[in-house]
Structure formats: C-alpha cells, structure tokens
Design an enzyme around this catalytic site. Sequence first.
Site, short mmCIF file in Angstrom:
data_model
loop_
_atom_site.label_atom_id
_atom_site.label_comp_id
_atom_site.label_asym_id
_atom_site.label_seq_id
_atom_site.Cartn_x
_atom_site.Cartn_y
_atom_site.Cartn_z
N HIS A 1 27.48 14.52 28.20
CA HIS A 1 27.61 15.19 26.89
C HIS A 1 29.09 15.51 26.60
CE1 HIS A 1 26.10 18.21 23.77
NE2 HIS A 1 27.37 18.57 23.92
N GLU A 2 29.79 16.07 27.60
CA GLU A 2 31.19 16.46 27.40
C GLU A 2 32.11 15.24 27.32
OE1 GLU A 2 31.74 19.37 26.43
OE2 GLU A 2 29.81 20.18 27.04
N GLY B 1 29.32 23.85 29.02
CA GLY B 1 30.52 23.02 29.02
C GLY B 1 31.21 23.11 27.67
N GLN C 1 36.33 20.55 20.93
CA GLN C 1 35.58 21.70 20.39
C GLN C 1 36.46 22.91 20.12
OE1 GLN C 1 32.36 21.18 23.51
NE2 GLN C 1 31.19 21.89 21.77
N CYS D 1 24.58 22.26 21.68
CA CYS D 1 26.02 22.07 21.67
C CYS D 1 26.66 23.28 20.99
CB CYS D 1 26.35 20.80 20.89
SG CYS D 1 28.10 20.43 20.79
N LEU D 2 27.74 23.79 21.56
CA LEU D 2 28.40 24.96 20.97
C LEU D 2 28.93 24.67 19.56
CD1 LEU D 2 30.41 26.35 24.04
CD2 LEU D 2 28.17 27.07 23.19
N HIS E 1 32.06 13.98 23.96
CA HIS E 1 32.94 14.77 23.07
C HIS E 1 34.36 14.24 23.10
CE1 HIS E 1 30.78 18.10 21.28
NE2 HIS E 1 30.27 18.49 22.43
ZN ZN Z 1 28.69 19.69 22.80
#
Ligand code: ZN
Length: 185
Positions: A149-150, A45, A50, A107-108, A153
Amino acid sequence: MILDIAQFDHPALRTPGSPIQKIDTSLRDLVADMVETMREADGLGIAAQQVGLPLQLFVLDVPQLKKRPSAMRIGGRRAEFEPLMPLVLMNAEAATFGKTHTEGEGCLSFPEISARVARPLSVRVKALGLDGATIEFEADGLLARAVQHELDHTRGVLFIDRAIEEDRFELPDDIRRLVRPAPPA
Ligand SMILES: [Zn+2]
C-alpha cells in the site's frame, strides 16, 4: 510536529516520488514528523506523498494482530518485526509473491473510506534505512499488505485504484471519479 495529511485529490498523491539522495538533518526531521503524524492519526503507515512531498519514502508502524497476523524474514530466518517499528524505508524495490488475498484497506488520505483490495500475500523488499544501510526482508500478511500500500503511494498509485470492482462501485461518487487504472501489482 503534526503535518497536514494530503487528502483525496491532492496532486502530491498522484506524483511518483523522486529517490532520496541524501540523508541529512532535514530528512531526519521530516521522518520524525511523519512518524508523529501517522501515530496521531492512528495509521499503520504513511508515505511522503501523504504529507505533500513526492519522495520515495514511507514509514510503517504495523503491530502484530491476532486477526490479521504478519511475519517477517531476514536472511531467510523469521525475525521479530515489532521492535523494528517504526520502520523507515527509502528508495524501496519490491517483488510480490504468494497467493492473492482480498482484504479491507483504509488510507489516512481517504478518511472513513474502506475498500477490499486483492494483493499477493507476501513481498520481498530491498530498501535504504534512515541510517543509510540497505535493509532486505520478506514479509507476509498485514505487514506485506502495508508495504504494498505504501510503496504504491510512492509511485502515485492509490488503494482505490486497486479496490475490487464490487467495492469500487460502492465508493462515493466524488471518490470513484478519482480512480485511475492501476499498474500490475
Ligand atoms: Zn494510504
């Protein structure tokens, strides 16, 4: 186009998202770029924060995994979720339910960092899709975790904030000092 992924202390990661007001070509282009960026980085995701944009927008690409299974229900019926991927969700509202499970997350925006996070097993989501239609579903398992999680964000909340205490202490110093108190899940 592959976009730069905001890392660690990038201010966008801490900026709560504005709601999407208009679905137009530039938004569709942004979503296409986010999907490309997420796939290139091998993520499940990615949120607009991000890629440096504080918006209430995220994209998911969650596969069905034997070790970390997911389920989706639409209108109370079990639905195949893999054909819906990549799933674009905007202006999402969610309520969590079910037992809390503690599992590892990455996480990216925090490459090579992982930490266990306790989250409810299930989530009920209402959001706007890229076609402008409202999407409502319930999810369990990895898909529910990815949604949470997203969604975090898009509110400026990071998984390191929610990491279990033991794992938070194990984070590298420069990451641990970025941790903020997390709002209730
Ligand atoms: Zn993340």
